[in-house]
Design an enzyme around this catalytic site. Structure first.
Site, PDB file in Angstrom:
ATOM      1  N   ASP A 290       9.413 -14.811   4.888  1.00 14.59           N
ATOM      2  CA  ASP A 290       8.558 -13.694   4.518  1.00 14.59           C
ATOM      3  C   ASP A 290       7.275 -13.811   5.357  1.00 14.59           C
ATOM      4  O   ASP A 290       6.951 -14.858   5.907  1.00 14.59           O
ATOM      5  CB  ASP A 290       8.263 -13.698   3.002  1.00 14.59           C
ATOM      6  CG  ASP A 290       7.776 -12.342   2.542  1.00 14.59           C
ATOM      7  OD1 ASP A 290       7.798 -12.095   1.328  1.00 14.59           O
ATOM      8  OD2 ASP A 290       7.404 -11.520   3.404  1.00 14.59           O
TER       9      ASP A 290
HETATM   10  C1  GLC Z   1       5.590  -8.671   2.656  1.00 14.43           C
HETATM   11  C2  GLC Z   1       6.555  -8.787   1.503  1.00 14.43           C
HETATM   12  C3  GLC Z   1       7.984  -8.586   1.896  1.00 14.43           C
HETATM   13  C4  GLC Z   1       8.062  -7.586   3.025  1.00 14.43           C
HETATM   14  C5  GLC Z   1       7.426  -8.231   4.233  1.00 14.43           C
HETATM   15  C6  GLC Z   1       7.401  -7.299   5.456  1.00 14.43           C
HETATM   16  O1  GLC Z   1       4.581  -9.618   2.546  1.00 14.43           O
HETATM   17  O2  GLC Z   1       6.484  -9.952   0.705  1.00 14.43           O
HETATM   18  O3  GLC Z   1       8.687  -8.152   0.723  1.00 14.43           O
HETATM   19  O4  GLC Z   1       9.409  -7.253   3.291  1.00 14.43           O
HETATM   20  O5  GLC Z   1       6.104  -8.690   3.971  1.00 14.43           O
HETATM   21  O6  GLC Z   1       6.562  -6.217   5.225  1.00 14.43           O
END
Ligand code: GLC
Length: 748
Positions: A290
């Protein structure tokens, strides 16, 4: 535009399945793909391999000149980037892909985006969709989102979020399927199949991403990005099954999570990513971290620096690094210094290249970036029809006294009051990546259109969602006095729930409850429409409103769908996927409660019992609860046998009758309880459900099958076992509205 019947919804879904499976035959076999991946890997330098493991956000790429933009373009041209997120649209994806094809090996980029509940056409937020308990509609919603995104150059969505969420203080409950493992697993499967179809490669499908692996929904105190501590049984029994369902449905990718699990950051958890996902589950896709979670091992106090974090992450099975730059900066050195085995890099690269081949990107890197298709698909009116149907299905009727609803044709004046009456952006909720929110139908627009010429809609805002100004109260009260009925719209703004939106107090914000009191004082009936991304606490309204409709954040067609339900053009059938607490202090108040050694057996008899002295143990609204404009009777429970062996099953049958005077759907719920077991079991667990449409007076025989799988749990040795003995069976309209009960025995 005539709303197609559910039959048409079924046929569109049938078409989707046929087209997807027909496409499956054209896919090269996986053996052929493996050979291509191996051949390509053998040509790659170490730096090029590491390049495939990097993912960056590309918002700056379409903006003015900047250092970041130059750095990104240089990295892309030199094969140092495997994927971009936040680059969308045919024009931009074509341009950036062309830069990637200037690299030595011309390996195409993966374009990814958070298409969480729609791309251009905004569907209700995922928690709202879960309230539909309608797998075909949920799958169609994901398919429409995939069609629109894929037509705009997107290959990969960071959805479905399959985290079980039992703490409404945590803003991300909005993105999931609620508190229940069984319902969440069914929805995980429906969403993966909706996004991907039967097999990857079609230009009406995108790669799915099961996230956040794992147990992110159990963040301590409901505070986002916080630690998670839980027993192995809890992890395996409650939080992992929806991920397993997503993997079994073929989810192309997983995303790990920001939290630690019992002291180890998920991104560094070899237990989660290698032992469970890639080992026991034999998962062949790849794992993306993430946003920055690899780098976050440093502030967690788990890694000395970015190099240490990179080494721990690749060792734990984190294949692609989103935005921390840890792999880009360190991995090649770590391999050369003998601190990382190049085989770990090769395995990660193989998993990523495999997907690029499956998508057909090496045959045609621009296949998803077709301007004609983009224009056609993004403007397909059927997409908004599907969004309106899903919004209707997601709304939950919590209360309806004195037949306040449906609104009668004889009404002459409706006072539409509240800060969300003319809102558009707020009805989209968070994670609306591209939507032009001016295209969202407001409640005012939907209601005035439906009310027609003979009914006057008087509008007054009354107050803001937040703040304590009561200046608008007088005009609101005046409008109410002139009207036959008040429709009050209250709740949250779109950015009060979602990522990094934990709330310690989940009451209605601002002076909205006071506005309700002022309107109630006029003596006019008040229909409260709640708009939020999470369960809220609103006890005063719950006690005193004539009717309450939980509309969540209903998306592009929200105003029309709400009018459909308020006027009874659609009979609401939504059921809550999450328990609604009476007080924050009750959280977690999920329905899967235990008896305890001192259960409350008589209401009010709480002395020296497991109870609060200030509120009941029960939630304000229970999991599985939702009313209809009609009523249903459950009768004639029959079991095919009073006993079964582990190799057998029992058929459970009962009669469901529509005892009202309008057609309606009922979600019948099957709960089981193992009263004596080697690990204490919850008093009830959802094991199956069916959504049934019945005409007035119509009866249907409903059948559920109970097999060993529905009786099993993880024992103290973490074995998945069904223990012989008696079981209690409950059939109900909600977890707290059990209509039929029975018993059966599992024989040794
Ligand atoms: C964010 C979220 C995740 C998302 C990613 C890309 O922090 O936790 O769910 O898909 O970043 O935007």
């Amino acid at each position: 535009m005539p709303l197609p019947s559910s039959k048409r919804l079924f046929f569109s879904f049938l078409l989707l399945s046929v087209s997807a499976s027909a496409f499956a035959q054209q896919q090269p076999s996986s053996a052929a793909i493996e050979q291509k991946v191996t051949a390509l890997l053998q040509q790659m330098t170490l730096e090029e391999k590491v390049g495939q493991l990097n993912q960056y956000s590309g918002r700056e790429l379409t903006g003015p000149a900047s250092n970041r933009k130059n750095d990104l373009l240089n990295s892309i041209r030199s094969g140092q980037v495997g994927s971009m997120l936040n680059v969308k649209g045919v024009k931009d994806t074509r341009e950036i892909q062309a830069e990637a094809l200037k690299s030595r090996l011309k390996i195409p980029l993966l374009f990814s985006l958070d298409v969480i509940h729609g791309y251009k056409t905004v569907f209700p937020v995922p928690l709202a969709e879960a309230a539909s308990w309608d797998m075909a509609a949920i799958r169609l919603s994901a398919h429409v989102a995939a069609k629109e995104a894929a037509a705009s150059g997107i290959h990969w969505t960071f959805a479905p979020m399959v985290d079980v969420g039992r703490d409404p203080r945590w803003g991300r409950v909005m993105e999931g399927a609620g508190e229940d493992t069984y319902l969440g697993s069914q929805i995980a499967k429906a969403r993966v199949l909706g996004f991907q179809g039967e097999k990857l490669g079609g230009t009406d499908a995108v790669m799915a991403c099961a996230k956040h692996f794992a147990a992110y929904g159990a963040a301590i105190a409901g505070r986002d990005y916080n630690a998670v501590d839980m027993s192995q049984q809890q992890l395996w029994e409650t939080y992992l099954p929806p991920f397993k369902a997503a993997a079994d449905a073929g989810a192309a990718t997983f995303m790990n999570s920001f939290n630690t699990l019992n002291g180890t950051p998920a991104t560094a958890s070899s237990y989660l990513q290698r032992d469970i996902l890639k080992g026991q589950w034999k998962y062949q896709g790849f794992v993306v971290s993430d946003w920055g979670s690899i780098g976050e091992m440093v502030p967690w106090g788990y890694a000395q620096n970015l190099a240490d974090a990179a080494q721990k992450a690749i060792a734990a099975g984190s294949d692609m690094d989103m935005e921390s730059d840890a792999y880009h900066q360190n991995l090649a050195h770590l391999v050369k210094d003998g601190k990382v085995d190049v085989a770990q890099v090769d395995e990660a690269v193989r998993r990523i290249l495999r997907k690029k081949f499956e998508l057909g990107l090496f045959d045609d890197p621009y296949k998803f970036s077709d301007a004609k298709r983009e224009k056609k698909v993004l403007n397909d009116p059927q997409n908004r029809v599907a969004a309106r149907q899903m919004a209707q299905k997601s709304m939950v009727l919590l209360k309806n006294e004195n037949n306040a609803l449906p609104l009668g044709k004889q009404l002459r004046k409706i006072a539409l009051i509240g800060p969300l009456s003319k809102a558009k952006r707020d009805l989209g909720g968070s994670w609306t990546v591209l939507a032009d929110t001016t295209e969202i139908v407001s409640i005012y627009d939907g209601l005035t259109k439906r009310a027609g010429k003979n009914t006057q809609v008087l509008y007054a805002k009354g107050c803001d969602v937040e703040g304590n100004s009561r200046q608008g109260f007088a005009a609101a009260v005046e409008a109410a006095k002139q009207a036959d009925v008040v429709v009050l719209t209250v709740g949250e703004t779109w950015d009060m729930t979602g990522e990094a939106k934990s709330r310690a107090d989940i009451h209605l914000p601002g002076v909205q409850e006071e506005l309700f009191n002022a309107l109630k004082a006029t003596g006019k009936p008040v229909v409260a429409v709640m708009l939020a991304g999470r369960p809220l606490i609103f006890n005063n309204i719950a006690d005193r409103a004539e009717a309450i409709l939980y509309a969540w954040w209903p998306g592009s067609e929200g105003g029309n769908a709400l009018a459909d339900v308020l006027y009874g053009d659609y009979n609401p059938a939504g059921k809550l996927p999450s328990s609604f607490p009476r007080a924050v202090g009750q959280i977690p108040v999920a329905y899967t409660q235990y008896s305890t050694g001192r259960p409350v057996t008589m209401p009010g008899q709480i002395k020296y019992k497991s109870a609060y002295i200030d509120v009941p143990n029960t939630p304000r609204y229970a999991f599985g609860y939702g009313l209809s404009y009609t009523t249903f009777r459950y009768s004639d429970l029959k079991l095919s046998s009073p006993t079964m062996t582990a190799a057998e099953s029992i058929q459970v049958q009962f009669t469901l009758t529509n005892t009202g005077n309008v057609a309606g759907e009922e979600v019948t719920q099957l709960y089981l309880h193992d009263p004596i077991a080697s690990t204490v079991r919850p008093l009830k667990e959802l094991k199956d459900f069916q959504k049934v449409m019945l005409k007035p007076g119509e009866s249907k025989t409903i059948t559920f099958t109970i097999d060993k799988e529905k009786l099993a749990f993880y024992n103290q040795k973490l074995e998945w076992v069904a223990e012989p003995g008696d079981f209690n069976l409950m059939l109900g309209s909600a977890s707290d509205d059990i209509r039929l009960e029975g018993k059966f025995t599992l024989l040794p």
